[in-house]
Design a protein around this motif. Structure first.
Motif, PDB file in Angstrom:
ATOM      1  N   LEU A 134      35.373  18.028 -44.620  1.00 51.47           N
ATOM      2  CA  LEU A 134      34.847  18.613 -45.858  1.00 51.47           C
ATOM      3  C   LEU A 134      34.872  20.125 -45.742  1.00 51.47           C
ATOM      4  O   LEU A 134      34.187  20.693 -44.887  1.00 51.47           O
ATOM      5  CB  LEU A 134      33.404  18.167 -46.081  1.00 51.47           C
ATOM      6  N   VAL A 135      35.659  20.765 -46.591  1.00 48.79           N
ATOM      7  CA  VAL A 135      35.792  22.219 -46.514  1.00 48.79           C
ATOM      8  C   VAL A 135      35.631  22.808 -47.919  1.00 48.79           C
ATOM      9  O   VAL A 135      36.552  22.788 -48.719  1.00 48.79           O
ATOM     10  CB  VAL A 135      37.152  22.631 -45.892  1.00 48.79           C
ATOM     11  N   SER A 136      34.430  23.324 -48.178  1.00 44.42           N
ATOM     12  CA  SER A 136      34.166  23.857 -49.521  1.00 44.42           C
ATOM     13  C   SER A 136      33.607  25.264 -49.405  1.00 44.42           C
ATOM     14  O   SER A 136      33.603  25.858 -48.329  1.00 44.42           O
ATOM     15  CB  SER A 136      33.182  22.935 -50.246  1.00 44.42           C
ATOM     16  N   GLY A 137      33.099  25.771 -50.533  1.00 50.44           N
ATOM     17  CA  GLY A 137      32.519  27.110 -50.514  1.00 50.44           C
ATOM     18  C   GLY A 137      31.218  27.158 -49.730  1.00 50.44           C
ATOM     19  O   GLY A 137      30.843  28.186 -49.187  1.00 50.44           O
ATOM     20  N   GLY A 163      35.314  28.083 -47.083  1.00 48.13           N
ATOM     21  CA  GLY A 163      35.555  28.686 -48.394  1.00 48.13           C
ATOM     22  C   GLY A 163      34.866  30.033 -48.532  1.00 48.13           C
ATOM     23  O   GLY A 163      35.395  30.976 -49.131  1.00 48.13           O
ATOM     24  N   GLU A 164      33.666  30.120 -47.940  1.00 45.53           N
ATOM     25  CA  GLU A 164      32.910  31.374 -47.960  1.00 45.53           C
ATOM     26  C   GLU A 164      33.703  32.463 -47.226  1.00 45.53           C
ATOM     27  O   GLU A 164      33.767  33.608 -47.677  1.00 45.53           O
ATOM     28  CB  GLU A 164      31.592  31.095 -47.225  1.00 45.53           C
ATOM     29  N   PHE A 216      33.093  30.989 -38.358  1.00 49.00           N
ATOM     30  CA  PHE A 216      34.048  31.853 -39.058  1.00 49.00           C
ATOM     31  C   PHE A 216      33.550  33.286 -39.231  1.00 49.00           C
ATOM     32  O   PHE A 216      34.262  34.122 -39.764  1.00 49.00           O
ATOM     33  CB  PHE A 216      34.393  31.254 -40.434  1.00 49.00           C
ATOM     34  N   SER A 217      32.313  33.573 -38.773  1.00 44.98           N
ATOM     35  CA  SER A 217      31.805  34.923 -39.032  1.00 44.98           C
ATOM     36  C   SER A 217      32.522  35.954 -38.154  1.00 44.98           C
ATOM     37  O   SER A 217      32.765  37.077 -38.584  1.00 44.98           O
ATOM     38  CB  SER A 217      30.292  34.979 -38.880  1.00 44.98           C
TER      39      SER A 217
END
Ligand code: KG4
Ligand code: ZN
Length: 345
Positions: A134-137, A163-164, A216-217
């Motif tokens: 699941l890869v969303s915002g 997504g972010e 991801f930061s």
């Protein structure tokens, strides 16, 4: 299987659909992108107001497109969590009201369960168990889908969702909102090997790295530093190369983790869901890696990757068939773990 009218208003799409099991009878999606564009991102109060203005006409349109009347609808569903509280309230209030007026059962649906069910809309024979990426915002998770309503989280992001990260990097590169599609588009003109960015491994207290969790930061900060460095030297920003290299790094990080997770858990199918499932580099990387490892990978059609109500209706139809219904005092929640889904019924 029951026919359900479903409403999705968790973020910046006002969507209504009518779905019978995996068959979409109608799907109306009104994007608020033009409304939020001037702010560079979603403004919650503006989103709620925009949902309110269009929800009733969207419901009428969904019934008209499906050529169905209320006698042919077996239940009403609305996304109740997670999402923007004000935005969720609009869809939930509309859904509950319709359920009461037309004397139908009501179901609150978990938004991420909807994204899992999006794959079913184009896969009539797919059945659990499988691995959902699941890869969303708002989310990045690896979920072991065991059966309707039963999910186990095997991996997640420790900070930004995929997504972010796309949206933040797009802002840095002045590509506008929403960032994912903009980065995807411009990356086709760039070199994905132009820059090497960190993939963001998550270290474990006992030593080594978590096999499935992502971060991801650090990647976002690495892009920021590069942009600042080039800006300070007065050079021209190689936007397409930076976008392509960033996108390739995200695709590689997600692919490695998903494939390892599927192999370790003997799950032979990976179903990808959420807005980032539309990303061309992620699709290509997963297709190659899955073919090499004898795994099947499934993507929803592009229109069902990003937010829509058909996926919510598909999940609700299966829950309703299993006898699951929600109480009318069910509230909305900005956060709710996928493992808590059965508390909604
Ligand atoms: O699932 P979704 O519509 O809404 C949430 O539940 O969050 O996902 C929206 C996210 C945004 O961050 C958007 O930038 C990203 O999905 N997205 C993409 C692409 N299309 C949408 N990211 C990468 N590549 C795309 N083609
Ligand atoms: Zn979503």
């Amino acid at each position: 299987m029951p026919t359900v009218l479903a409403i999705e208003t968790s973020c910046d799409e006002t969507a209504v659909a009518i779905v019978k099991n995996r068959e979409v009878k109608s799907s109306i999606i009104s994007s608020q992108i033009p409304v939020h564009l001037q702010y560079g991102g979603v403004v919650p109060e503006v989103a709620s107001r925009a949902h309110l203005e269009i929800i009733n006409s969207s419901i009428t349109q969904a019934l008209e497109q499906a050529q169905l009347n209320w006698n042919q609808i077996d239940g009403v569903a609305a996304t109740c969590a997670p999402g923007l509280v004000g935005a969720l309230l609009v869809g939930m209030t509309a859904g509950k009201t319709l359920a009461v007026v037309h004397e139908k059962p009501f179901l609150g649906v978990h938004h991420l369960e909807g994204h899992i069910y999006a794959t079913y809309l184009s896969e009539p024979t797919l059945e659990p168990p499988f691995l959902s990426l699941l890869v969303s915002g708002g989310h990045t998770s690896l979920i072991h889908v065991q059966k309707c309503g039963v999910y186990k989280t095997l991996g997640e992001t420790r900070d930004d969702a995929a997504g972010e990260a796309f949206d933040k990097v797009a802002r840095l590169l002045k590509l506008g909102y929403p960032g994912g599609p903009a980065i995807d588009r411009i990356s086709s003109q760039g070199n994905p090997k132009a820059f090497v960015f960190p993939e963001g491994r998550v270290s474990l207290p006992s030593g080594g790295y978590h096999p499935y969790d992502a971060s991801f930061s650090g990647l976002k900060t690495a892009v920021l530093r590069l942009v600042q460095q080039i800006d300070n030297t007065g050079g021209k920003l190689p936007v397409a190369d930076i976008a392509a290299s960033f996108q390739a790094t995200v695709a590689s990080a997600l692919t490695k983790r998903a494939v390892k997770c599927a192999l370790d858990h003997e799950l032979h199918t990976i179903a990808v869901g959420g807005g980032v499932a539309a990303n061309s580099a992620l699709r290509a990387a997963l297709q190659t890696a899955c073919a090499e490892n004898n795994l099947k990978v499934l993507f929803p059609p592009l229109k069902y990757c990003t937010d829509n109500a058909a996926m919510i209706g598909c999940a609700a139809s299966e829950h309703l068939a299993a006898g699951h219904t929600s109480k009318l005092d069910l509230g909305v929640q900005s956060r709710l773990a996928l493992t808590e889904v059965m508390k909604l019924y």
